[in-house]
Every structure is written in structure tokens, then in C-alpha cells.
Scaffold this motif. Structure first.
Motif, PDB file in Angstrom:
ATOM      1  N   VAL A  19      37.319 -80.329 -87.549  1.00 48.25           N
ATOM      2  CA  VAL A  19      38.066 -80.924 -86.452  1.00 48.25           C
ATOM      3  C   VAL A  19      39.510 -80.439 -86.527  1.00 48.25           C
ATOM      4  CG1 VAL A  19      38.895 -83.063 -85.413  1.00 48.25           C
ATOM      5  CG2 VAL A  19      36.581 -82.960 -86.366  1.00 48.25           C
ATOM      6  N   ASN A  20      40.092 -80.520 -87.712  1.00 46.67           N
ATOM      7  CA  ASN A  20      41.424 -79.979 -87.993  1.00 46.67           C
ATOM      8  C   ASN A  20      41.269 -78.962 -89.123  1.00 46.67           C
ATOM      9  OD1 ASN A  20      42.993 -81.684 -86.175  1.00 46.67           O
ATOM     10  ND2 ASN A  20      42.458 -83.363 -87.563  1.00 46.67           N
ATOM     11  N   PRO A  21      41.213 -77.675 -88.803  1.00 44.13           N
ATOM     12  CA  PRO A  21      40.932 -76.664 -89.822  1.00 44.13           C
ATOM     13  C   PRO A  21      41.933 -76.675 -90.970  1.00 44.13           C
ATOM     14  CG  PRO A  21      40.832 -75.722 -87.623  1.00 44.13           C
ATOM     15  CD  PRO A  21      41.423 -77.082 -87.475  1.00 44.13           C
ATOM     16  N   PRO A  22      41.457 -76.578 -92.219  1.00 36.87           N
ATOM     17  CA  PRO A  22      42.372 -76.431 -93.353  1.00 36.87           C
ATOM     18  C   PRO A  22      43.048 -75.063 -93.291  1.00 36.87           C
ATOM     19  CG  PRO A  22      40.108 -76.121 -94.057  1.00 36.87           C
ATOM     20  CD  PRO A  22      40.045 -76.590 -92.632  1.00 36.87           C
ATOM     21  N   LEU A  23      44.017 -74.851 -94.165  1.00 36.43           N
ATOM     22  CA  LEU A  23      44.791 -73.609 -94.154  1.00 36.43           C
ATOM     23  C   LEU A  23      43.904 -72.378 -94.170  1.00 36.43           C
ATOM     24  CD1 LEU A  23      47.540 -72.132 -94.398  1.00 36.43           C
ATOM     25  CD2 LEU A  23      47.274 -72.305 -96.876  1.00 36.43           C
TER      26      LEU A  23
ATOM     27  N   SER B 138      37.401 -76.215-104.194  1.00 34.53           N
ATOM     28  CA  SER B 138      36.687 -75.481-103.155  1.00 34.53           C
ATOM     29  C   SER B 138      37.662 -74.861-102.155  1.00 34.53           C
ATOM     30  CB  SER B 138      35.725 -76.426-102.427  1.00 34.53           C
ATOM     31  OG  SER B 138      35.147 -75.795-101.307  1.00 34.53           O
ATOM     32  N   GLN B 139      38.660 -75.624-101.753  1.00 33.49           N
ATOM     33  CA  GLN B 139      39.648 -75.105-100.798  1.00 33.49           C
ATOM     34  C   GLN B 139      40.501 -74.012-101.437  1.00 33.49           C
ATOM     35  OE1 GLN B 139      41.818 -78.480 -99.254  1.00 33.49           O
ATOM     36  NE2 GLN B 139      40.248 -78.912 -97.729  1.00 33.49           N
ATOM     37  N   GLY B 140      40.844 -74.183-102.702  1.00 34.24           N
ATOM     38  CA  GLY B 140      41.604 -73.150-103.402  1.00 34.24           C
ATOM     39  C   GLY B 140      40.844 -71.844-103.465  1.00 34.24           C
ATOM     40  N   TYR B 141      39.546 -71.924-103.744  1.00 35.94           N
ATOM     41  CA  TYR B 141      38.709 -70.718-103.789  1.00 35.94           C
ATOM     42  C   TYR B 141      38.733 -70.014-102.422  1.00 35.94           C
ATOM     43  CZ  TYR B 141      34.591 -67.729-103.982  1.00 35.94           C
ATOM     44  OH  TYR B 141      33.738 -66.653-103.915  1.00 35.94           O
ATOM     45  N   CYS B 142      38.587 -70.787-101.365  1.00 39.74           N
ATOM     46  CA  CYS B 142      38.571 -70.211-100.022  1.00 39.74           C
ATOM     47  C   CYS B 142      39.918 -69.585 -99.661  1.00 39.74           C
ATOM     48  CB  CYS B 142      38.195 -71.282 -99.004  1.00 39.74           C
ATOM     49  SG  CYS B 142      36.477 -71.831 -99.115  1.00 39.74           S
ATOM     50  N   GLU B 143      41.008 -70.197-100.084  1.00 36.08           N
ATOM     51  CA  GLU B 143      42.323 -69.633 -99.815  1.00 36.08           C
ATOM     52  C   GLU B 143      42.472 -68.261-100.470  1.00 36.08           C
ATOM     53  OE1 GLU B 143      44.762 -73.888 -99.447  1.00 36.08           O
ATOM     54  OE2 GLU B 143      45.345 -72.411-100.955  1.00 36.08           O
ATOM     55  N   GLY B 144      42.006 -68.141-101.696  1.00 34.21           N
ATOM     56  CA  GLY B 144      42.072 -66.845-102.369  1.00 34.21           C
ATOM     57  C   GLY B 144      41.200 -65.806-101.692  1.00 34.21           C
ATOM     58  N   TRP B 145      40.008 -66.216-101.282  1.00 35.30           N
ATOM     59  CA  TRP B 145      39.058 -65.311-100.626  1.00 35.30           C
ATOM     60  C   TRP B 145      39.658 -64.759 -99.337  1.00 35.30           C
ATOM     61  CZ3 TRP B 145      35.963 -64.418 -96.375  1.00 35.30           C
ATOM     62  CH2 TRP B 145      34.735 -63.777 -96.573  1.00 35.30           C
ATOM     63  N   VAL B 146      40.223 -65.663 -98.530  1.00 35.53           N
ATOM     64  CA  VAL B 146      40.798 -65.240 -97.256  1.00 35.53           C
ATOM     65  C   VAL B 146      42.027 -64.360 -97.464  1.00 35.53           C
ATOM     66  CG1 VAL B 146      41.939 -66.065 -95.150  1.00 35.53           C
ATOM     67  CG2 VAL B 146      39.897 -67.232 -96.004  1.00 35.53           C
TER      68      VAL B 146
ATOM     69  N   SER C  54      41.518 -70.073-106.759  1.00 33.75           N
ATOM     70  CA  SER C  54      41.982 -69.095-105.772  1.00 33.75           C
ATOM     71  C   SER C  54      41.962 -67.680-106.346  1.00 33.75           C
ATOM     72  CB  SER C  54      43.389 -69.447-105.282  1.00 33.75           C
ATOM     73  OG  SER C  54      44.371 -69.186-106.269  1.00 33.75           O
ATOM     74  N   TYR C  55      42.211 -67.552-107.662  1.00 35.28           N
ATOM     75  CA  TYR C  55      42.145 -66.232-108.286  1.00 35.28           C
ATOM     76  C   TYR C  55      40.723 -65.678-108.203  1.00 35.28           C
ATOM     77  CZ  TYR C  55      46.647 -67.597-110.342  1.00 35.28           C
ATOM     78  OH  TYR C  55      47.948 -68.009-110.520  1.00 35.28           O
ATOM     79  N   ALA C  56      39.740 -66.536-108.486  1.00 36.75           N
ATOM     80  CA  ALA C  56      38.346 -66.102-108.401  1.00 36.75           C
ATOM     81  C   ALA C  56      37.973 -65.772-106.959  1.00 36.75           C
ATOM     82  CB  ALA C  56      37.428 -67.199-108.948  1.00 36.75           C
ATOM     83  N   GLY C  57      38.452 -66.577-106.032  1.00 36.98           N
ATOM     84  CA  GLY C  57      38.167 -66.311-104.629  1.00 36.98           C
ATOM     85  C   GLY C  57      38.759 -64.994-104.165  1.00 36.98           C
ATOM     86  N   ALA C  58      39.951 -64.668-104.661  1.00 35.53           N
ATOM     87  CA  ALA C  58      40.599 -63.410-104.282  1.00 35.53           C
ATOM     88  C   ALA C  58      39.780 -62.211-104.762  1.00 35.53           C
ATOM     89  CB  ALA C  58      42.005 -63.351-104.855  1.00 35.53           C
ATOM     90  N   VAL C  59      39.225 -62.324-105.967  1.00 31.70           N
ATOM     91  CA  VAL C  59      38.393 -61.235-106.510  1.00 31.70           C
ATOM     92  C   VAL C  59      37.145 -61.045-105.652  1.00 31.70           C
ATOM     93  CG1 VAL C  59      36.974 -60.519-108.459  1.00 31.70           C
ATOM     94  CG2 VAL C  59      39.232 -61.506-108.858  1.00 31.70           C
ATOM     95  N   ASP C  60      36.493 -62.152-105.283  1.00 31.01           N
ATOM     96  CA  ASP C  60      35.285 -62.051-104.467  1.00 31.01           C
ATOM     97  C   ASP C  60      35.615 -61.571-103.057  1.00 31.01           C
ATOM     98  OD1 ASP C  60      33.795 -62.913-106.591  1.00 31.01           O
ATOM     99  OD2 ASP C  60      33.640 -64.998-105.907  1.00 31.01           O
ATOM    100  N   GLY C  61      36.766 -61.979-102.544  1.00 31.16           N
ATOM    101  CA  GLY C  61      37.153 -61.556-101.203  1.00 31.16           C
ATOM    102  C   GLY C  61      37.416 -60.068-101.092  1.00 31.16           C
ATOM    103  N   GLU C  62      37.743 -59.427-102.202  1.00 30.45           N
ATOM    104  CA  GLU C  62      37.985 -57.984-102.188  1.00 30.45           C
ATOM    105  C   GLU C  62      36.712 -57.187-101.907  1.00 30.45           C
ATOM    106  OE1 GLU C  62      39.766 -57.111-105.926  1.00 30.45           O
ATOM    107  OE2 GLU C  62      41.759 -57.819-105.340  1.00 30.45           O
ATOM    108  N   LYS C  63      35.566 -57.839-102.018  1.00 28.46           N
ATOM    109  CA  LYS C  63      34.292 -57.160-101.766  1.00 28.46           C
ATOM    110  C   LYS C  63      33.981 -57.051-100.277  1.00 28.46           C
ATOM    111  CE  LYS C  63      32.523 -59.117-106.078  1.00 28.46           C
ATOM    112  NZ  LYS C  63      31.543 -60.057-106.682  1.00 28.46           N
ATOM    113  N   VAL C  64      34.773 -57.695 -99.455  1.00 24.11           N
ATOM    114  CA  VAL C  64      34.563 -57.665 -98.010  1.00 24.11           C
ATOM    115  C   VAL C  64      35.467 -56.615 -97.395  1.00 24.11           C
ATOM    116  CG1 VAL C  64      34.715 -58.977 -95.871  1.00 24.11           C
ATOM    117  CG2 VAL C  64      33.944 -60.096 -97.975  1.00 24.11           C
ATOM    118  N   SER C  65      34.903 -55.782 -96.550  1.00 21.85           N
ATOM    119  CA  SER C  65      35.695 -54.731 -95.899  1.00 21.85           C
ATOM    120  C   SER C  65      35.560 -54.853 -94.399  1.00 21.85           C
ATOM    121  CB  SER C  65      35.209 -53.344 -96.351  1.00 21.85           C
ATOM    122  OG  SER C  65      35.921 -52.329 -95.692  1.00 21.85           O
ATOM    123  N   LEU C  66      36.671 -54.946 -93.731  1.00 16.39           N
ATOM    124  CA  LEU C  66      36.721 -55.027 -92.274  1.00 16.39           C
ATOM    125  C   LEU C  66      37.463 -53.801 -91.784  1.00 16.39           C
ATOM    126  CD1 LEU C  66      35.984 -57.100 -90.018  1.00 16.39           C
ATOM    127  CD2 LEU C  66      38.322 -57.933 -90.193  1.00 16.39           C
TER     128      LEU C  66
END
Length: 231
Positions: free
Chosen positions: A63-67, A139-147, A202-214
């Protein structure tokens, strides 16, 4: 916008396209017809410009998206020269019709990917003894790092959206909703900056997010973008 108005605007755009014909008489006749239609229906050049835009809406769990969710929508919108808007349980992309469609599709794909990655991280690396509130922050910290990693990838190729284009998208939404100016989204706070467990995630999320290429693609004979999930 009514279907009748859409059809009229489409006719006007076709006339304007013929207005660039090498045949001077054909071009002049087409432009006269375009102007006649505009005058008959009280339409302006801005109406014609806005009619070239499209809006794509996709479902959102928030409803109100997190960061992190707001940031993901924004970075995808910018990658495809669109503007991002949010509604209750909706993510909205406005831009050239074909760009808005690709942006919405990309959002759906990346949201599935980040949820899957988050679930795996939570199951494998988050202590079971944490409270529900702590688990939510992690969970939110992980997503912040991923994004954040996806944002870095997009910055390598995405052209900035010009202010005039962003303003045009705003006017399009005002026309669509009939509610006047769209209010600015409220700023969201980063969880990972305020909580140590979330920061570690967030550090772990950042590592996993690097696997995505746009990145750019040239499929279907049109300017588009391609989303690739790297192993």
C-alpha cells in the motif's frame, strides 16, 4: 480518455505523419485536415503529444512501498525512459507506450526474483530466534542491498530522463486521473542505515543483486531492452 477521443487523436497523428510527405500538396492537405480535426474537437498540440504516451499498471503487494520497492520501481522506470507512480497495491509506469509495457514487465520479473532471493536468504541465513519485527528489518535490509546493485548496473547505460519528459508524464497522469497534480511520494527511510542486522543483510543482498543484469537489446526490430538473469 474516452475511446472516441483516442480515435480522433489517432487520426490527427496520422495526418501529422503525412504532413512530412515529400509531396507538398499531400503534406499541406494532411496538415489542414489535422488542424481541422483539432479545432472541431477543441484539441491542442499538447493533447496530441500526450496521446503518444501510454500507462501500464502492475500489481504490487504494498500500500505504501518501503524504500527498496520504491527505488526498484524508479530505477526500472528511468531505465526505460518512463516515470514511476504508485497507487494502492499498484505500480504505474508512464512513457512511450512500448517503453511503459517493457518497464512493467521488467518490474514484474525483478519483483519475482527479489522475493525468491529474499526467501532463500531468510531460510538459510536468518536466525530463527529473531523476533518477527527483527526478521522484517533484516528482510528489508537484504532487499535494499539487492536493489542498490541493480541501480549500479542500470546507471551504466540508462540515459537520464529529461525534465520536460517527466513533466509531460505528470500531465498525462493528471489527464488520466482528472485529479489535478499528482502529489510527490513521501520519502522512505533506509532500514539498513539504522539497524546493524539489517545492514549485514544488505551486504548479502548487494552480492546477490550483482547477478542481475539489465541491458540493451535489439529484439523484434525495435528499440527495447532485455532483462537477463545471470547464473
Amino acid at each position: 480518455m474516452t475511446e472516441d477521443k483516442k480515435r480522433i487523436l489517432e487520426k490527427i497523428r496520422k495526418c501529422m505523419a503525412l504532413g512530412s510527405s515529400a509531396n507538398e500538396h499531400e503534406a499541406a492537405a494532411a496538415m489542414r485536415q489535422a488542424r481541422k480535426l483539432m479545432d472541431m474537437h477543441g484539441l491542442t498540440n499538447e493533447h496530441v503529444e500526450l496521446s503518444e504516451l501510454g500507462k501500464e499498471t502492475t500489481a504490487s503487494e504494498h500500500v505504501n512501498p518501503p524504500l527498496w520497492a520504491a527505488a526498484l520501481q524508479t530505477v526500472i522506470a528511468r531505465a526505460f525512459q518512463c516515470s514511476a507512480f504508485s497507487g494502492r497495491h499498484r505500480a504505474i509506469f508512464v512513457g512511450r507506450a512500448e517503453n511503459a509495457k517493457v518497464a512493467a514487465y521488467t518490474y514484474e520479473v525483478l519483483m519475482r526474483q527479489i522475493k525468491s532471493a529474499r526467501q532463500a536468504y531468510t531460510a538459510e541465513r536468518v536466525p530463527v530466534w529473531l523476533s518477527p519485527a527483527q526478521k522484517k528489518k533484516v528482510s528489508q535490509g537484504y532487499c535494499e542491498g539487492w536493489v542498490s546493485s541493480v541501480q549500479q548496473s542500470v546507471r551504466e547505460f540508462a540515459a537520464p530522463l529529461r525534465d520536460e519528459e517527466d513533466e509531460k508524464h505528470q500531465r498525462f497522469m493528471e489527464e488520466e486521473t482528472g485529479n489535478g497534480p499528482i502529489p510527490e511520494a513521501k520519502p522512505r527511510k533506509s532500514v539498513s542505515e539504522r539497524h546493524s542486522l539489517a545492514r549485514q543483510a544488505s551486504y548479502a543482498g548487494a552480492v546477490d543483486g550483482e547477478k542481475v543484469s539489465l541491458h540493451h537489446g535489439v529484439n523484434r526490430g525495435e528499440e527495447a531492452f532485455r532483462l537477463a538473469q545471470l547464473a
